[in-house]
Design a protein around this motif. Structure first.
Motif, PDB file in Angstrom:
ATOM      1  N   GLU A  49      46.044  13.403  36.871  1.00 22.96           N
ATOM      2  CA  GLU A  49      46.250  12.147  36.145  1.00 22.96           C
ATOM      3  C   GLU A  49      44.962  11.342  36.052  1.00 22.96           C
ATOM      4  O   GLU A  49      44.717  10.671  35.044  1.00 22.96           O
ATOM      5  CB  GLU A  49      47.362  11.308  36.783  1.00 22.96           C
ATOM      6  CG  GLU A  49      47.157  10.959  38.236  1.00 22.96           C
ATOM      7  CD  GLU A  49      47.746  12.003  39.189  1.00 22.96           C
ATOM      8  OE1 GLU A  49      48.037  11.642  40.334  1.00 22.96           O
ATOM      9  OE2 GLU A  49      47.876  13.169  38.776  1.00 22.96           O
ATOM     10  N   ARG A  50      44.122  11.420  37.076  1.00 25.70           N
ATOM     11  CA  ARG A  50      42.828  10.749  37.000  1.00 25.70           C
ATOM     12  C   ARG A  50      41.954  11.412  35.950  1.00 25.70           C
ATOM     13  O   ARG A  50      41.200  10.740  35.240  1.00 25.70           O
ATOM     14  CB  ARG A  50      42.134  10.777  38.362  1.00 25.70           C
ATOM     15  CG  ARG A  50      42.835   9.968  39.440  1.00 25.70           C
ATOM     16  CD  ARG A  50      42.136  10.119  40.775  1.00 25.70           C
ATOM     17  NE  ARG A  50      42.880   9.483  41.849  1.00 25.70           N
ATOM     18  CZ  ARG A  50      42.624   9.652  43.137  1.00 25.70           C
ATOM     19  NH1 ARG A  50      41.625  10.441  43.506  1.00 25.70           N
ATOM     20  NH2 ARG A  50      43.345   9.047  44.059  1.00 25.70           N
ATOM     21  N   GLN A  51      42.059  12.700  35.852  1.00 27.22           N
ATOM     22  CA  GLN A  51      41.263  13.407  34.846  1.00 27.22           C
ATOM     23  C   GLN A  51      41.687  13.033  33.437  1.00 27.22           C
ATOM     24  O   GLN A  51      40.862  13.052  32.520  1.00 27.22           O
ATOM     25  CB  GLN A  51      41.367  14.917  35.057  1.00 27.22           C
ATOM     26  CG  GLN A  51      40.648  15.398  36.311  1.00 27.22           C
ATOM     27  CD  GLN A  51      40.582  16.907  36.395  1.00 27.22           C
ATOM     28  OE1 GLN A  51      41.545  17.603  36.079  1.00 27.22           O
ATOM     29  NE2 GLN A  51      39.443  17.424  36.822  1.00 27.22           N
ATOM     30  N   GLN A  52      42.936  12.651  33.265  1.00 26.08           N
ATOM     31  CA  GLN A  52      43.363  12.195  31.939  1.00 26.08           C
ATOM     32  C   GLN A  52      42.668  10.880  31.588  1.00 26.08           C
ATOM     33  O   GLN A  52      42.261  10.670  30.439  1.00 26.08           O
ATOM     34  CB  GLN A  52      44.887  12.024  31.905  1.00 26.08           C
ATOM     35  CG  GLN A  52      45.648  13.332  31.942  1.00 26.08           C
ATOM     36  CD  GLN A  52      45.236  14.281  30.825  1.00 26.08           C
ATOM     37  OE1 GLN A  52      45.120  13.877  29.659  1.00 26.08           O
ATOM     38  NE2 GLN A  52      45.002  15.541  31.165  1.00 26.08           N
ATOM     39  N   PHE A  53      42.517   9.992  32.571  1.00 25.21           N
ATOM     40  CA  PHE A  53      41.752   8.771  32.332  1.00 25.21           C
ATOM     41  C   PHE A  53      40.309   9.116  31.976  1.00 25.21           C
ATOM     42  O   PHE A  53      39.708   8.513  31.073  1.00 25.21           O
ATOM     43  CB  PHE A  53      41.768   7.878  33.571  1.00 25.21           C
ATOM     44  CG  PHE A  53      43.068   7.163  33.812  1.00 25.21           C
ATOM     45  CD1 PHE A  53      43.709   6.495  32.787  1.00 25.21           C
ATOM     46  CD2 PHE A  53      43.642   7.145  35.081  1.00 25.21           C
ATOM     47  CE1 PHE A  53      44.912   5.830  33.008  1.00 25.21           C
ATOM     48  CE2 PHE A  53      44.839   6.490  35.305  1.00 25.21           C
ATOM     49  CZ  PHE A  53      45.479   5.829  34.275  1.00 25.21           C
ATOM     50  N   ALA A  54      39.742  10.080  32.705  1.00 26.12           N
ATOM     51  CA  ALA A  54      38.353  10.485  32.441  1.00 26.12           C
ATOM     52  C   ALA A  54      38.219  11.041  31.034  1.00 26.12           C
ATOM     53  O   ALA A  54      37.253  10.734  30.319  1.00 26.12           O
ATOM     54  CB  ALA A  54      37.904  11.520  33.468  1.00 26.12           C
ATOM     55  N   ARG A  55      39.178  11.841  30.618  1.00 29.17           N
ATOM     56  CA  ARG A  55      39.129  12.415  29.272  1.00 29.17           C
ATOM     57  C   ARG A  55      39.126  11.310  28.217  1.00 29.17           C
ATOM     58  O   ARG A  55      38.363  11.368  27.241  1.00 29.17           O
ATOM     59  CB  ARG A  55      40.324  13.357  29.068  1.00 29.17           C
ATOM     60  CG  ARG A  55      40.195  14.257  27.846  1.00 29.17           C
ATOM     61  CD  ARG A  55      41.471  15.069  27.642  1.00 29.17           C
ATOM     62  NE  ARG A  55      41.821  15.852  28.809  1.00 29.17           N
ATOM     63  CZ  ARG A  55      41.326  17.056  29.078  1.00 29.17           C
ATOM     64  NH1 ARG A  55      40.448  17.601  28.249  1.00 29.17           N
ATOM     65  NH2 ARG A  55      41.709  17.723  30.160  1.00 29.17           N
ATOM     66  N   GLN A  56      39.977  10.302  28.429  1.00 36.47           N
ATOM     67  CA  GLN A  56      40.010   9.174  27.488  1.00 36.47           C
ATOM     68  C   GLN A  56      38.679   8.426  27.492  1.00 36.47           C
ATOM     69  O   GLN A  56      38.182   8.003  26.435  1.00 36.47           O
ATOM     70  CB  GLN A  56      41.141   8.225  27.875  1.00 36.47           C
ATOM     71  CG  GLN A  56      42.537   8.808  27.703  1.00 36.47           C
ATOM     72  CD  GLN A  56      43.612   7.820  28.156  1.00 36.47           C
ATOM     73  OE1 GLN A  56      43.663   6.677  27.707  1.00 36.47           O
ATOM     74  NE2 GLN A  56      44.460   8.253  29.066  1.00 36.47           N
ATOM     75  N   ALA A  57      38.121   8.247  28.680  1.00 34.61           N
ATOM     76  CA  ALA A  57      36.853   7.520  28.783  1.00 34.61           C
ATOM     77  C   ALA A  57      35.731   8.280  28.091  1.00 34.61           C
ATOM     78  O   ALA A  57      34.904   7.688  27.389  1.00 34.61           O
ATOM     79  CB  ALA A  57      36.513   7.279  30.254  1.00 34.61           C
ATOM     80  N   ALA A  70      24.321  -0.683  27.858  1.00 37.03           N
ATOM     81  CA  ALA A  70      24.218   0.505  27.025  1.00 37.03           C
ATOM     82  C   ALA A  70      25.533   1.269  26.963  1.00 37.03           C
ATOM     83  O   ALA A  70      25.889   1.842  25.945  1.00 37.03           O
ATOM     84  CB  ALA A  70      23.099   1.413  27.556  1.00 37.03           C
ATOM     85  N   ALA A  71      26.270   1.292  28.064  1.00 36.95           N
ATOM     86  CA  ALA A  71      27.470   2.129  28.132  1.00 36.95           C
ATOM     87  C   ALA A  71      28.645   1.514  27.394  1.00 36.95           C
ATOM     88  O   ALA A  71      29.492   2.226  26.866  1.00 36.95           O
ATOM     89  CB  ALA A  71      27.836   2.380  29.595  1.00 36.95           C
ATOM     90  N   GLY A  72      28.722   0.192  27.389  1.00 41.18           N
ATOM     91  CA  GLY A  72      29.755  -0.470  26.614  1.00 41.18           C
ATOM     92  C   GLY A  72      31.151  -0.389  27.203  1.00 41.18           C
ATOM     93  O   GLY A  72      31.351  -0.196  28.396  1.00 41.18           O
ATOM     94  N   ASP A  73      32.131  -0.511  26.306  1.00 44.04           N
ATOM     95  CA  ASP A  73      33.520  -0.650  26.713  1.00 44.04           C
ATOM     96  C   ASP A  73      34.053   0.555  27.478  1.00 44.04           C
ATOM     97  O   ASP A  73      34.879   0.391  28.382  1.00 44.04           O
ATOM     98  CB  ASP A  73      34.402  -0.902  25.492  1.00 44.04           C
ATOM     99  CG  ASP A  73      34.145  -2.256  24.855  1.00 44.04           C
ATOM    100  OD1 ASP A  73      33.574  -3.122  25.547  1.00 44.04           O
ATOM    101  OD2 ASP A  73      34.509  -2.429  23.671  1.00 44.04           O
ATOM    102  N   ALA A  74      33.622   1.759  27.139  1.00 40.91           N
ATOM    103  CA  ALA A  74      34.174   2.957  27.774  1.00 40.91           C
ATOM    104  C   ALA A  74      33.898   2.973  29.270  1.00 40.91           C
ATOM    105  O   ALA A  74      34.781   3.267  30.082  1.00 40.91           O
ATOM    106  CB  ALA A  74      33.605   4.209  27.126  1.00 40.91           C
ATOM    107  N   LEU A  75      32.681   2.641  29.643  1.00 39.19           N
ATOM    108  CA  LEU A  75      32.316   2.635  31.055  1.00 39.19           C
ATOM    109  C   LEU A  75      33.043   1.525  31.798  1.00 39.19           C
ATOM    110  O   LEU A  75      33.537   1.728  32.916  1.00 39.19           O
ATOM    111  CB  LEU A  75      30.802   2.487  31.198  1.00 39.19           C
ATOM    112  CG  LEU A  75      30.213   2.663  32.595  1.00 39.19           C
ATOM    113  CD1 LEU A  75      30.638   3.989  33.214  1.00 39.19           C
ATOM    114  CD2 LEU A  75      28.700   2.589  32.533  1.00 39.19           C
ATOM    115  N   ARG A  76      33.153   0.365  31.198  1.00 38.15           N
ATOM    116  CA  ARG A  76      33.872  -0.742  31.843  1.00 38.15           C
ATOM    117  C   ARG A  76      35.347  -0.393  31.999  1.00 38.15           C
ATOM    118  O   ARG A  76      35.967  -0.688  33.025  1.00 38.15           O
ATOM    119  CB  ARG A  76      33.685  -2.034  31.047  1.00 38.15           C
ATOM    120  CG  ARG A  76      32.287  -2.623  31.181  1.00 38.15           C
ATOM    121  CD  ARG A  76      32.192  -3.991  30.526  1.00 38.15           C
ATOM    122  NE  ARG A  76      32.161  -3.880  29.072  1.00 38.15           N
ATOM    123  CZ  ARG A  76      31.031  -3.709  28.379  1.00 38.15           C
ATOM    124  NH1 ARG A  76      29.873  -3.625  29.000  1.00 38.15           N
ATOM    125  NH2 ARG A  76      31.058  -3.632  27.066  1.00 38.15           N
TER     126      ARG A  76
END
Length: 233
Positions: free
Chosen positions: A105-113, A33-39
Motif C-alpha cells: 500500500e505504501r508503494q501505491q502512494f510512491a507510484r502516485q508520487a 524544485a520538486a514541487g507538489d509531488a514531493l510535498r
C-alpha cells in the motif's frame, strides 16, 4: 591530518548550527524544485508514521545518483516515494529505479508520487516483499547505486547483497546510521544500534569500499565499491 584518539574536535553549538543550516539550505533548494509531488509524498509518509529522508539527505542522494551517471538504482525501503523521487531526479533520463518494500500500500502512494512528479511508469519497478528475499533475485553487478532505508537490524546483510549487486565504481548508501544519536551513545543499546555499529565498522575496514559518513538528516553512510586493483590494503 587525523587527530589522536581522545583529541577529536568537540561538537560545538556552532558546528551543530552549521549542520542544521546545510539541511535547511537543501530544503529550500530541493523543495522549490520538486514541487507538489514531493510535498504530497512527505505528507503521506507522516500519515503512515514514517520518517522519510530529510531534504539534505535527499539532495545528497540526487547528487550521488547524478555523479554516478546512474541508469540502474536499487532501493531497499520504498516508503511513500520521497527518496525515490530524489533518486529518479538524479538518474539518467532512461534510468530505472528498482524499489523494494514490505508494504504494497505504501508503494501505491510512491507510484502516485512518481507519476505526479512527471516520471513515466517504466521509470520505476516496484517489488513488494522482504528485502532479503527479493535482493538475491536481482542481477549481479547490474546496479550503479544501492540505497538502503529499511530494517536497520538487517543493514549488514544489505551490505553483503549490495556488494554483489553493484558494478565496480558503484555506490551504496545507508540512511539513519546515527539512530537519533544512539549510535554514538556510550550507554547500553538495543540490537538495532549494535547492528549499525557493526555496519559502520565493517564498511570502514573493508578493502573493497571507500566510505564517507555524511552528517545530514539522521546520518547517511556512503561508500564506493572499488575496483579490485585499487582496493585499499
Amino acid at each position: 591530518m587525523r587527530r589522536p584518539r581522545g583529541q577529536e574536535r568537540p561538537i560545538t553549538g556552532n558546528r551543530q548550527n552549521s549542520w542544521a543550516f546545510a539541511d535547511e539550505y537543501c530544503a529550500e533548494l530541493v523543495e522549490s524544485a520538486a514541487g507538489d509531488a514531493l510535498r504530497w509524498a512527505r505528507d503521506r509518509a507522516r500519515d503512515a508514521g514514517l520518517n522519510p529522508v530529510s531534504a539534505g539527505s535527499g539532495a545528497a542522494l540526487q547528487l550521488l545518483a547524478a555523479t554516478a551517471g546512474s541508469k540502474a538504482v536499487a532501493e531497499i525501503g520504498t516508503g511513500t516515494g520521497v527518496s525515490g523521487i530524489h533518486l529518479l531526479r538524479g538518474m539518467r533520463p532512461d534510468g530505472v529505479l528498482t524499489t523494494v518494500d514490505l508494504e504494497p500500500e505504501r508503494q501505491q502512494f510512491a507510484r502516485q508520487a512518481f507519476h505526479a512528479a512527471g516520471f513515466t511508469g517504466n521509470r520505476a519497478r516496484l517489488i513488494p516483499g522482504r528485502a532479503l528475499d527479493v535482493l538475491p533475485r536481482l542481477a549481479d553487478g547490474g546496479y550503479d547505486l544501492v540505497f538502503c532505508d529499511a530494517d536497520r537490524g538487517e543493514y549488514p546483510e544489505y551490505l553483503e547483497e549490495s556488494l554483489r549487486l553493484l558494478r565496480a565504481g558503484g555506490l551504496v548508501c545507508f540512511e539513519g546510521v546515527f539512530a537519533e544519536h544512539r549510535t554514538v551513545d556510550s550507554g547500553v543499546q538495543q540490537t538495532d544500534v549494535l547492528r549499525l555499529r557493526e555496519l559502520l565498522r565493517t564498511v570502514r575496514e573493508s578493502t573493497d569500499l571507500m566510505p564517507s559518513l555524511l552528517p545530514t538528516g539522521d546520518g547517511l553512510l556512503c561508500a564506493v565499491r572499488l575496483e579490485q586493483s585499487t582496493a585499499r590494503h
